[in-house]
Design an enzyme around this catalytic site. Structure first.
Site, PDB file in Angstrom:
ATOM      1  N   CYS A 116       0.815  -1.230   0.000  1.00 21.45           N
ATOM      2  CA  CYS A 116       0.000   0.000   0.000  1.00 21.45           C
ATOM      3  C   CYS A 116       0.842   1.270   0.000  1.00 21.45           C
ATOM      4  O   CYS A 116       0.352   2.343  -0.336  1.00 21.45           O
ATOM      5  CB  CYS A 116      -0.934  -0.008   1.205  1.00 21.45           C
ATOM      6  N   HIS A 256      -3.890   6.926   1.819  1.00 16.96           N
ATOM      7  CA  HIS A 256      -4.174   5.565   1.367  1.00 16.96           C
ATOM      8  C   HIS A 256      -5.579   5.218   1.851  1.00 16.96           C
ATOM      9  O   HIS A 256      -5.912   5.408   3.023  1.00 16.96           O
ATOM     10  CB  HIS A 256      -3.139   4.620   1.957  1.00 16.96           C
ATOM     11  N   ASN A 286     -10.050  -0.927  -0.756  1.00 17.80           N
ATOM     12  CA  ASN A 286      -8.610  -0.697  -0.655  1.00 17.80           C
ATOM     13  C   ASN A 286      -7.948  -1.288  -1.901  1.00 17.80           C
ATOM     14  O   ASN A 286      -8.024  -2.498  -2.118  1.00 17.80           O
ATOM     15  CB  ASN A 286      -8.116  -1.385   0.629  1.00 17.80           C
TER      16      ASN A 286
HETATM   17  O1  UT7 Z   1      -3.718  -1.483   3.576  1.00 23.34           O
HETATM   18  C1  UT7 Z   1      -3.647  -2.255   4.726  1.00 23.34           C
HETATM   19  C2  UT7 Z   1      -4.558  -3.444   4.559  1.00 23.34           C
HETATM   20  N1  UT7 Z   1      -5.315  -3.741   5.713  1.00 23.34           N
HETATM   21  C3  UT7 Z   1      -6.572  -3.303   5.913  1.00 23.34           C
HETATM   22  O2  UT7 Z   1      -7.126  -2.585   5.146  1.00 23.34           O
HETATM   23  C4  UT7 Z   1      -7.285  -3.795   7.146  1.00 23.34           C
HETATM   24  C5  UT7 Z   1      -7.232  -2.919   8.328  1.00 23.34           C
HETATM   25  N2  UT7 Z   1      -8.154  -3.436   9.345  1.00 23.34           N
HETATM   26  C6  UT7 Z   1      -9.467  -3.237   9.282  1.00 23.34           C
HETATM   27  O3  UT7 Z   1      -9.929  -2.581   8.369  1.00 23.34           O
HETATM   28  C7  UT7 Z   1     -10.339  -3.799  10.390  1.00 23.34           C
HETATM   29  O4  UT7 Z   1      -9.530  -4.390  11.357  1.00 23.34           O
HETATM   30  C8  UT7 Z   1     -11.401  -4.799   9.875  1.00 23.34           C
HETATM   31  C9  UT7 Z   1     -12.435  -4.076   9.042  1.00 23.34           C
HETATM   32  C10 UT7 Z   1     -10.732  -5.884   9.072  1.00 23.34           C
HETATM   33  C11 UT7 Z   1     -12.125  -5.449  11.063  1.00 23.34           C
HETATM   34  O5  UT7 Z   1     -12.635  -4.467  11.899  1.00 23.34           O
HETATM   35  P1  UT7 Z   1     -12.352  -4.574  13.458  1.00 23.34           P
HETATM   36  O6  UT7 Z   1     -13.055  -3.436  14.093  1.00 23.34           O
HETATM   37  O7  UT7 Z   1     -10.896  -4.686  13.667  1.00 23.34           O
HETATM   38  O8  UT7 Z   1     -13.017  -5.960  13.807  1.00 23.34           O
HETATM   39  P2  UT7 Z   1     -13.998  -6.318  14.942  1.00 23.34           P
HETATM   40  O9  UT7 Z   1     -13.175  -6.645  16.130  1.00 23.34           O
HETATM   41  O10 UT7 Z   1     -15.049  -5.280  15.086  1.00 23.34           O
HETATM   42  O11 UT7 Z   1     -14.697  -7.593  14.356  1.00 23.34           O
HETATM   43  C12 UT7 Z   1     -14.044  -8.816  14.227  1.00 23.34           C
HETATM   44  C13 UT7 Z   1     -15.148  -9.835  14.064  1.00 23.34           C
HETATM   45  C14 UT7 Z   1     -14.647 -11.252  14.045  1.00 23.34           C
HETATM   46  O12 UT7 Z   1     -15.622 -12.061  14.654  1.00 23.34           O
HETATM   47  P3  UT7 Z   1     -15.401 -12.631  16.133  1.00 23.34           P
HETATM   48  O13 UT7 Z   1     -14.149 -13.438  16.061  1.00 23.34           O
HETATM   49  O14 UT7 Z   1     -15.294 -11.428  17.000  1.00 23.34           O
HETATM   50  O15 UT7 Z   1     -16.648 -13.431  16.360  1.00 23.34           O
HETATM   51  C15 UT7 Z   1     -14.652 -11.561  12.576  1.00 23.34           C
HETATM   52  O16 UT7 Z   1     -14.823 -12.938  12.312  1.00 23.34           O
HETATM   53  O17 UT7 Z   1     -15.808  -9.596  12.830  1.00 23.34           O
HETATM   54  C16 UT7 Z   1     -15.825 -10.783  12.068  1.00 23.34           C
HETATM   55  N3  UT7 Z   1     -15.712 -10.457  10.664  1.00 23.34           N
HETATM   56  C17 UT7 Z   1     -16.766 -10.284   9.856  1.00 23.34           C
HETATM   57  N4  UT7 Z   1     -18.091 -10.335  10.056  1.00 23.34           N
HETATM   58  C18 UT7 Z   1     -18.893 -10.101   8.994  1.00 23.34           C
HETATM   59  C19 UT7 Z   1     -14.582 -10.268   9.954  1.00 23.34           C
HETATM   60  N5  UT7 Z   1     -14.872  -9.981   8.697  1.00 23.34           N
HETATM   61  C20 UT7 Z   1     -16.222  -9.983   8.594  1.00 23.34           C
HETATM   62  C21 UT7 Z   1     -17.109  -9.757   7.529  1.00 23.34           C
HETATM   63  N6  UT7 Z   1     -18.429  -9.824   7.776  1.00 23.34           N
HETATM   64  N7  UT7 Z   1     -16.672  -9.475   6.281  1.00 23.34           N
END
Ligand code: UT7
Length: 329
Positions: A116, A256, A286
């Site tokens: 990125c 980014h 992204n």
């Molecule tokens: O350029 C660098 C590349 N990286 C990125 O762009 C990613 C940067 N990180 C993020 O954007 C965020 O960390 C995420 C959007 C990936 C996740 O958000 P978060 O606030 O860190 O996650 P959260 O703790 O609110 O949610 C995690 C939960 C997990 O479930 P459990 O284990 O808590 O039951 C995941 O399994 O959300 C679940 N989850 C989803 N649920 C529905 C993960 N992806 C999804 C999804 N739909 N697509």
């Protein structure tokens, strides 16, 4: 030592594939929802390359748009830099294919693999070459077909990314007449392969039956760790520029396009209003190395570049690596 040649931006271009993949489409593929994706990331849809399109196809279209914007002929380009982690193949460099297809008959070219951060790092290489007088016109492209390395069985990653390309031509400020290059930065914290990587296909895990069965050729990511890292370095980069130049000098921040919440959290930490940032993540997700140059061209088209004000481009991602480019428009 000879004095440095002031550098500017002569042309900007972008290209995104036609096909849109919406959050509703993804609901049919993995266990997710439009509501979850919009709330957690701000993304509503992303573009996906057609089967016959490869990274150089997207890069070429963006480069052609940048040449048209600069009113420059392809054979005036001295160097083509392509920032990508999804090149047409591991080698030769995608930049060589793009230079050939563009008709950049005098140019050399190579790729930059910095995920990125690729476009902002490549921009600094380009500016250095122009400043030194070694090259006059450098085409910098950020292009990705991430859909080919996404695991559409992994909802943690597949909803976040999309395909696209953007390009900028760095040349003397005298010729460009706009976008004066003021400087940039390149930073890294190595050893973070477990946080964000495509593990398979290199010397660590060459392609094999096992590597395919373990799905190692797809992107893997620990999203929450990336989230915290991105907010921290994004806020630090912006704070430094505010401290050096003053808040009122900033015309637009073109970050980014990582995640709407990451951008909001970092802007909030620095005490800057969100309307100072240009955001298009809702439409493209992204796009890694392509995200800053696509946003740059769209910010320009939207009239967001203010004459005499700063344009700040912070980027961060796999490595972990991060950096920025600063222009005065
Ligand atoms: O350029 C660098 C590349 N990286 C990125 O762009 C990613 C940067 N990180 C993020 O954007 C965020 O960390 C995420 C959007 C990936 C996740 O958000 P978060 O606030 O860190 O996650 P959260 O703790 O609110 O949610 C995690 C939960 C997990 O479930 P459990 O284990 O808590 O039951 C995941 O399994 O959300 C679940 N989850 C989803 N649920 C529905 C993960 N992806 C999804 C999804 N739909 N697509």
């Amino acid at each position: 030592m000879a004095s440095l040649i002031p550098v500017g931006i002569a042309g900007l271009g972008r290209y995104v594939p036609e096909r849109k993949l919406t959050n509703y489409d993804l609901e049919q593929i993995v266990d997710t929802s439009d509501e979850w994706i919009v709330q957690r990331t701000g993304i509503r849809e992303r573009r996906i390359a057609a089967p016959e399109e490869v990274t150089s196809t997207l890069a070429l279209a963006a480069a052609q748009a940048a040449l048209a914007d600069a009113n420059m002929a392809a054979d005036e380009i001295d160097l083509v830099l392509c920032a990508t982690v999804t090149g047409d193949q591991p080698f030769p460099a995608t930049a060589c294919r793009v230079g050939h297809d563009l008709g950049a008959t005098r140019a050399g070219g190579f790729d930059i693999a910095a995920a990125c951060s690729g476009f902002v790092f490549a921009s600094q290489i380009a500016a250095g070459f122009v400043q030194s007088g070694q090259f006059r016109n450098v085409m910098v492209i950020g292009a990705e077909v991430l859909s080919r390395i996404l695991d559409y069985e992994d909802r943690n990653t597949c909803v976040l990314f999309g395909d696209g390309a953007g390009a900028a031509i760095y040349t003397s400020l005298e010729r460009a007449g706009r976008g004066e290059y003021l400087g940039g930065s390149v930073s890294m914290e190595g050893g973070a392969e477990a946080i964000l990587a495509q593990p398979g296909g290199g010397s660590r895990h060459p392609a094999s039956k096992d590597s395919i069965e373990q799905r190692l050729h797809f992107m893997k990511m620990g999203g929450t760790r990336v989230f915290r890292f991105a907010v921290r370095v994004f806020a630090e980069l912006v704070q430094k520029v505010v401290d050096t130049y003053g808040r009122d000098q900033i015309g637009v921040i073109v970050p980014h396009q990582v995640n709407q919440r990451i951008i909001e959290a970092a802007m909030d930490q620095v005490g800057l209003p969100m309307d100072l940032a240009f955001i298009n993540i809702d439409r493209y997700g992204n796009t890694s190395a392509a995200s800053v140059p696509i946003a740059l061209r769209e910010a320009y088209d939207a009239g967001r570049m203010e004459k005499g004000k700063l344009v700040l481009m912070p980027a961060f991602g796999a490595g972990m690596a991060w950096g920025h480019v600063l222009l005065r428009w």
